[in-house]
Scaffold this motif. Sequence first.
Motif, mmCIF file in Angstrom:
data_model
loop_
_atom_site.group_PDB
_atom_site.id
_atom_site.type_symbol
_atom_site.label_atom_id
_atom_site.label_comp_id
_atom_site.label_asym_id
_atom_site.label_seq_id
_atom_site.Cartn_x
_atom_site.Cartn_y
_atom_site.Cartn_z
ATOM 1 N N SER A 47 12.214 43.879 24.132
ATOM 2 C CA SER A 47 11.319 43.363 23.097
ATOM 3 C C SER A 47 9.899 43.910 23.215
ATOM 4 C CB SER A 47 11.280 41.827 23.151
ATOM 5 O OG SER A 47 10.922 41.386 24.456
ATOM 6 N N GLN A 48 9.390 44.019 24.415
ATOM 7 C CA GLN A 48 8.045 44.533 24.637
ATOM 8 C C GLN A 48 7.996 45.306 25.943
ATOM 9 O OE1 GLN A 48 4.603 44.302 22.982
ATOM 10 N NE2 GLN A 48 4.741 45.974 24.453
ATOM 11 N N GLU B 236 6.392 47.055 29.082
ATOM 12 C CA GLU B 236 5.171 46.711 29.806
ATOM 13 C C GLU B 236 5.138 47.405 31.154
ATOM 14 O OE1 GLU B 236 5.693 42.514 31.878
ATOM 15 O OE2 GLU B 236 6.270 42.380 29.749
ATOM 16 N N HIS C 201 -2.957 47.627 25.366
ATOM 17 C CA HIS C 201 -1.679 48.277 25.108
ATOM 18 C C HIS C 201 -1.896 49.779 25.002
ATOM 19 C CE1 HIS C 201 0.798 44.663 23.765
ATOM 20 N NE2 HIS C 201 -0.435 44.167 23.781
ATOM 21 N N GLU D 175 5.162 51.700 18.495
ATOM 22 C CA GLU D 175 5.604 50.816 19.579
ATOM 23 C C GLU D 175 4.595 50.892 20.720
ATOM 24 O OE1 GLU D 175 9.543 49.975 22.390
ATOM 25 O OE2 GLU D 175 9.414 51.808 21.191
ATOM 26 N N THR D 176 4.408 49.777 21.411
ATOM 27 C CA THR D 176 3.386 49.743 22.450
ATOM 28 C C THR D 176 3.957 49.430 23.829
ATOM 29 O OG1 THR D 176 2.827 47.367 22.301
ATOM 30 C CG2 THR D 176 1.710 48.873 20.760
ATOM 31 N N TRP E 277 2.586 47.304 26.963
ATOM 32 C CA TRP E 277 1.582 46.290 27.331
ATOM 33 C C TRP E 277 1.188 46.548 28.788
ATOM 34 C CZ3 TRP E 277 3.097 40.394 27.353
ATOM 35 C CH2 TRP E 277 1.952 39.611 27.575
#
Length: 327
Positions: A31-32, A34, A258, A282-283, A285
Amino acid sequence: MPKISAQTEIARAPLLRQFALQVSAGLAKPSQKELPSKYLYDSVGSALFEVICELPEYGLTRSEERILHQHATEIVDQLPRPVVVAELGSGTGRKTRLLLEALSRWQSTWYHPIEISPAALAVLRRELRDLNSISIVGFEREYLDGLREVAARRSPNEHLLVLFLGSTIGNFDGAAGSDFLRDLRQILQPGDSLLLGTDMLKPVKTLIEAYDDPIGVTAAFNLNLLARINRELGADFNLPQFAHLAIFNEATHSVEMHLRSRSRQKVSIPEASISAQFEKDETIWTESSHKYSHDELVSLAHHSGFHRQAQWMDQTWGFAENLWIAE
């Protein structure tokens, strides 16, 4: 260039393996994506952060230095004696010098900086080498692992002062900060002390400017994390294809940094055994910097097992130095 001994390479191998594992785990999140913020601080990142601290937009460090210049003697006067000092994430030691100088007026002191950056430890030793009554033994460790070593070394009659300056506690996500402080408290004995730096809530415009300066130093600091992965893990990040991004999360009262992918791309990281696919925009984090309210600090101390002994505030920027005592 100085040679690095085989023994030093062997000692650092577990840290490199851990770096690879955490990069692999973080970039595989669905989802994210990092990356842990602690890896921002290699030798290049630490040097860039020192520049950030001098920028007019980033008032946090100057705010804390003002507090310590004005109140260092008052702070150490509230400590039990004798005291051993351990610092989590010591950096260059410029701010710590103010406290150690105040301590040196009434005792010789063992000072234990705990850093994962060997470059930062080297700079710190140079910065503090003229303090004759301060004995420095550093640990290239994770915070709590290093603190356990310090606690095991102290004499039965010595109290422990833990320094956690610069609002690093704000870099923990969600409940992780409270969990970390509870774990820290378990290492301490009743009566030991924690001096905790916390950045306070302030206008969003001020916060965003502090983490996205107009000349791009913070952007370079953030992008250096990808360059570090290239250097140490053999990755092929194309840095111009990523952009620095700073946003304020109203729900968590945090500034988030980010790295945004400018295009759809694939990156190979051989030493982490991963290939990461990025969609356009898209990043990754890379850091959160939580900003505290006064009520939140009261609750945090209570739930972590500390008594709030004293607080010193700098009103110009909005920063607090908090002295807590382990219950």
